[in-house]
Design a protein around this motif. Structure first.
Motif, PDB file in Angstrom:
ATOM      1  N   PRO A  36       0.803  -1.231   0.000  1.00  0.00           N
ATOM      2  CA  PRO A  36       0.000   0.000   0.000  1.00  0.00           C
ATOM      3  C   PRO A  36       0.832   1.276   0.000  1.00  0.00           C
ATOM      4  O   PRO A  36       0.509   2.225  -0.710  1.00  0.00           O
ATOM      5  N   ARG A  57       2.136   1.863  -3.409  1.00  0.00           N
ATOM      6  CA  ARG A  57       1.082   2.316  -4.324  1.00  0.00           C
ATOM      7  C   ARG A  57       0.900   3.830  -4.212  1.00  0.00           C
ATOM      8  O   ARG A  57       0.790   4.534  -5.217  1.00  0.00           O
ATOM      9  N   THR A  99     -12.534   4.401  -2.173  1.00  0.00           N
ATOM     10  CA  THR A  99     -12.006   3.080  -2.511  1.00  0.00           C
ATOM     11  C   THR A  99     -10.496   3.150  -2.739  1.00  0.00           C
ATOM     12  O   THR A  99      -9.736   2.303  -2.248  1.00  0.00           O
ATOM     13  N   TRP A 154      -7.386   1.277  -0.716  1.00  0.00           N
ATOM     14  CA  TRP A 154      -6.290   0.512  -1.318  1.00  0.00           C
ATOM     15  C   TRP A 154      -4.944   0.983  -0.783  1.00  0.00           C
ATOM     16  O   TRP A 154      -4.090   0.166  -0.431  1.00  0.00           O
ATOM     17  N   SER A 194      -8.082  -2.609   2.123  1.00  0.00           N
ATOM     18  CA  SER A 194      -8.752  -3.482   1.162  1.00  0.00           C
ATOM     19  C   SER A 194      -7.897  -3.576  -0.084  1.00  0.00           C
ATOM     20  O   SER A 194      -6.921  -2.831  -0.256  1.00  0.00           O
ATOM     21  N   ARG A 195      -8.274  -4.521  -0.949  1.00  0.00           N
ATOM     22  CA  ARG A 195      -7.532  -4.722  -2.198  1.00  0.00           C
ATOM     23  C   ARG A 195      -8.483  -4.649  -3.380  1.00  0.00           C
ATOM     24  O   ARG A 195      -9.667  -4.987  -3.250  1.00  0.00           O
ATOM     25  N   PRO A 196      -7.981  -4.243  -4.538  1.00  0.00           N
ATOM     26  CA  PRO A 196      -8.844  -4.180  -5.722  1.00  0.00           C
ATOM     27  C   PRO A 196      -9.241  -5.570  -6.201  1.00  0.00           C
ATOM     28  O   PRO A 196      -8.476  -6.524  -6.082  1.00  0.00           O
ATOM     29  N   ARG A 213      -8.683  -4.651 -10.799  1.00  0.00           N
ATOM     30  CA  ARG A 213      -7.385  -5.114 -10.300  1.00  0.00           C
ATOM     31  C   ARG A 213      -6.342  -5.160 -11.411  1.00  0.00           C
ATOM     32  O   ARG A 213      -5.218  -4.680 -11.251  1.00  0.00           O
ATOM     33  N   TYR A 242      -5.420  -1.651 -12.566  1.00  0.00           N
ATOM     34  CA  TYR A 242      -4.626  -0.984 -11.529  1.00  0.00           C
ATOM     35  C   TYR A 242      -3.211  -1.542 -11.503  1.00  0.00           C
ATOM     36  O   TYR A 242      -2.222  -0.801 -11.391  1.00  0.00           O
ATOM     37  N   GLU A 298     -13.791  -4.707  -3.792  1.00  0.00           N
ATOM     38  CA  GLU A 298     -12.583  -5.093  -3.077  1.00  0.00           C
ATOM     39  C   GLU A 298     -12.795  -6.366  -2.295  1.00  0.00           C
ATOM     40  O   GLU A 298     -13.901  -6.728  -1.938  1.00  0.00           O
TER      41      GLU A 298
END
Length: 760
Positions: free
Chosen positions: A24, A27, A51, A55, A60-62, A67, A70, A122
């Protein structure tokens, strides 16, 4: 509905540690290096800003299909913006990073389990179970980021970090204007409230701090059960003898549809203020053994089961689509923002209000009144020394019972006046206590007409400031007759003749004033009293302060007294000053710096700007609720529900309004004596002066050193200080006087910015 294969694939991805995506923190670094905002990224990926925040926070994750898009974007950015520092420990490129050791907590601090977060697109990440915090052992893990910076609100909660990320540093909070509160109550670790919304078929609960929870409830009764058993929502009590705040759910239109509620009330339902008992949602709650209060399922609803000992089972609903958040209190009436506000922003707005004031319990006015009770609970637990059993005892510093009322203090429709006066009889000052704010205006003199401008200043939080330090009555009235001597320590109402008070005979700091150009301090319209009239204690005390003798004919006083509103004022003061600081207006600013900061604040943060208005409405409305009138619920001269409250105290409201008006007049006198400067209009807490220039700096008196003259109006953000409300030309005022026929109060219409000054 996801297939079994999709669910197992998602679980396998979690177990694998998601090796294809950077952590994260990386990112966020890559996005910032590319100069792209979270909002812009959300627009490109066709999702929400919240959202993207989740991330990058590791909450949370995509999920597909976002996904893959991203991941491709991050890979491209990674080639353009490689890292400049090598990690202290390496790991194979095709494996997940080794999990770091749990973060050590401070002594005695629990390590809460992180809440599940699952926005619509997510998959919630897994977390190791919380463990006692051992000393960190050397491990081949990435170097953790710096420890979280301490905040002034509460110590940061310790979390076991996710395997793919180290703890992120917390942003330092602006210093609060109050003592540091104790650590957060883990029973309510997710905050006081949640905004329930539906996105891509998933029900989400947006909480304070950007937290988003997945809501599994399929029905309204299940939503109430989830709130009380899993959501960890609520607010710790504000006083040790009070009770914890019930969790609040704010339902968006999408959530209303999901749980079988109408997105708008019919005309009949709006007039009734509730859904009929025959509605499907109400019957669902009844079948599940949930109860509703007398106000039913309306814009503000309480859903509960009988308490079990000290444990309450109660959830409150707020439904903005049914006008729960009236624009006159909660929104910008000139440019409403709430209808289009994202659920995350709405949670931020109402969550900040709850944390700084209290969890809303209805209108801002209702909440202002409830705040008084929350800070001064009427009862406390007391242990019987013989039996050891706990009973409820009264608190002497609180309003504990409904007392007899006084004829002169009640409004015209009160049952006490039934048969006493004709329906449309206008009671005289000798029959009715008329303590109200100023509504006064006078013609300009020839000299004042030569000045180009009229500048209006507005007192910050004037009613709340007037409540500070004010002694009020806590018990019922005692009737004094036979010309009792005036006692300023006894709050109440006094029948006294103040017509002999002549302001022109008063000297302020050794200087005379022109009483003809000042309003009388004893009447709301500024007119000179003509005979005996009922006044609250602060008004009579001011006549004595001016050097005049007073001779009451009779009085109704309270013998048990206290500064009941002090804690209430301080809570609202801190909320207001802290929120203004969020907008860039701090207590250290004055003069031109303050005016510039105020001008910038209106565009800096729309959500916090709304919060300022809600806090002011809470202060003003709370005082008004002390004498809540019959709003048509029952026939004239019949009891209405508000009369059943111990906090229905028109005498306390009268004392606050009298103190506000007297405090304003005291500054008018000081300003007149210091600079031969006289107001041409006063409306509630706004004062209009003729001025050679367009700003308050052109008119307010200052010392040779450039500081405000002591005792006069002073620019600043604190309650009781003033801000610029508006400027008009003298020509504009003359035109208004001609059009309105002399009944026009320019103080009520001089605002040049609709956001400036809201009567509080």
């Amino acid at each position: 509905m996801p297939t079994e294969e999709e669910l197992f694939a998602a679980v396998d991805a979690l177990l694998a540690g998601d090796p294809d995506l950077p952590g994260p923190a990386e990112r966020a670094r890559l996005r910032e290096a590319a100069g792209i905002t979270q909002a812009r990224l959300a627009q490109v990926l066709q999702t929400t800003t919240q959202t993207v925040k989740n991330w990058e926070a590791g909450r949370s994750r995509p999920r597909p299909p976002r996904r893959q898009a991203y991941q491709r974007l991050l890979e491209g950015w990674a080639q353009q913006f490689p890292t400049t520092t090598a990690p202290t420990a390496t790991a194979p490129a095709d494996t997940a990073p080794t999990a770091t050791a749990p973060v050590a907590t401070s002594p005695g601090e629990p390590t809460p389990a992180p809440p599940a977060l699952a926005p619509a697109d997510e998959t919630p990440p897994t977390h190791p179970a919380p463990e006692p915090a051992p000393e960190p052992a050397p491990a081949p893990a990435p170097t953790p980021e710096p420890a979280p910076a301490p905040t002034s609100e509460a110590p940061p909660r310790s979390r076991t970090p996710h395997p793919e990320k180290a703890p992120r540093p917390r942003k330092a909070h602006r210093p609060a204007h109050r003592p540091t509160p104790p650590p957060a109550d883990q029973r309510f670790e997710n905050g006081p409230l949640a905004v329930i919304d539906v996105e891509d078929g998933h029900v989400l609960a947006y909480c304070v701090g950007g937290l988003v929870l997945d809501v599994p409830a399929k029905s309204l009764p299940a939503l109430i059960d989830w709130t009380l058993t899993e959501a960890r929502l609520g607010q710790p009590r504000l006083h040790r003898n009070g009770r914890d705040g019930d969790p609040l759910l704010v339902l968006t239109p999408a959530a209303l549809e999901r749980y079988g509620l109408p997105t708008a009330l019919s005309d009949e339902e709006r007039r009734a203020g509730r859904l009929p008992d025959s509605h499907k949602a109400v019957r669902q709650l009844t079948r599940a053994d949930w109860k509703l209060t007398r106000r039913g399922l309306g814009p503000w609803a309480r859903i509960y089961r009988p308490a079990e000992g000290a444990k309450r089972h109660c959830v409150q609903l707020c439904i903005p689509a049914w006008n729960a958040l009236d624009a006159r209190e909660w929104d910008d009436r000139n440019a409403p923002r709430l209808p289009s506000m994202h659920p995350a922003d709405l949670a931020r707005y109402l969550g900040a209000y709850a944390q700084r004031v209290m969890t809303p319990r209805g209108t801002a006015a209702v909440t202002g009144l409830e705040l008084m009770t929350a800070l001064h609970p009427p009862t406390r637990a007391e242990k019987d020394p013989v039996t050891g059993a706990f009973t409820r005892a009264l608190n002497e510093d609180a309003l504990t019972a409904v007392h007899d009322v006084v004829e002169c203090e009640v409004p015209d429709e009160h049952p006490l006046l039934k048969g006493r006066f004709a329906r449309h009889h206008l009671r005289t000052p000798a029959e009715m206590l008329m303590e109200e704010p100023y509504d006064w205006c006078r013609p300009l003199t020839d000299d004042e007409c030569m000045r180009q401008y009229l500048v209006a200043i507005d007192v910050n939080m004037s009613f709340a400031a007037a409540a500070n330090g004010l002694t009020v009555g806590l018990n019922g009235p005692t009737h004094l007759t036979g010309n009792p001597p005036f006692d300023p320590s006894l709050p109440g109402s006094w029948l006294v003749d103040l017509s002999h008070v002549d302001l022109s005979r008063v000297r302020v700091d050794g200087r005379p004033v022109d009483g003809g150009r000042l309003p009388s301090p004893f009447t709301p319209k500024g007119e000179h009293p003509t005979g005996p009239a009922w006044y609250a204690t602060p008004t009579v005390a001011y006549a004595v302060e001016l050097g005049f003798e007073v001779a009451p004919v009779e009085a109704y006083v309270r013998t048990r007294t206290g500064r009941y509103l002090d804690a209430w004022y301080k809570r609202l003061r801190d909320a207001y000053v802290t929120t203004m600081a969020d907008l860039g207006v701090t207590t250290g600013l004055g003069g031109a710096e303050f005016l510039d900061a105020m001008a910038r604040s209106r565009q800096s943060d729309p959500v916090m700007a709304l919060l300022v208005g809600a806090i002011k409405a809470t202060a003003k409305g709370g005082i008004g609720k002390l004498r809540q009138r019959n709003r048509g619920q029952v026939p004239y001269h019949e009891p209405w529900p508000a009369l059943e409250r111990a906090t229905w105290r028109p005498d306390i409201r009268a004392a606050v309004l009298a103190n506000q008006r007297i405090g304003l007049h005291r500054k008018l006198m000081k300003t007149a004596a210091a600079a031969d400067l006289y107001p041409v209009a006063v409306g509630t807490d706004a004062v209009v002066y003729p001025s050679p220039g367009p700003t308050p700096l052109d008119v307010l008196p200052r010392t040779p050193e450039g500081k405000p003259v002591p005792g006069t109006f002073r620019l600043g953000v604190s309650p009781g200080m003033v801000k610029h409300q508006g400027t008009r030309t003298v020509l504009w005022a003359e035109e208004q006087f001609e059009e309105q026929g002399g009944v026009f109060n320019i103080a009520n219409h001089i605002k040049t910015d609709p956001a400036a000054g809201e009567g509080e």
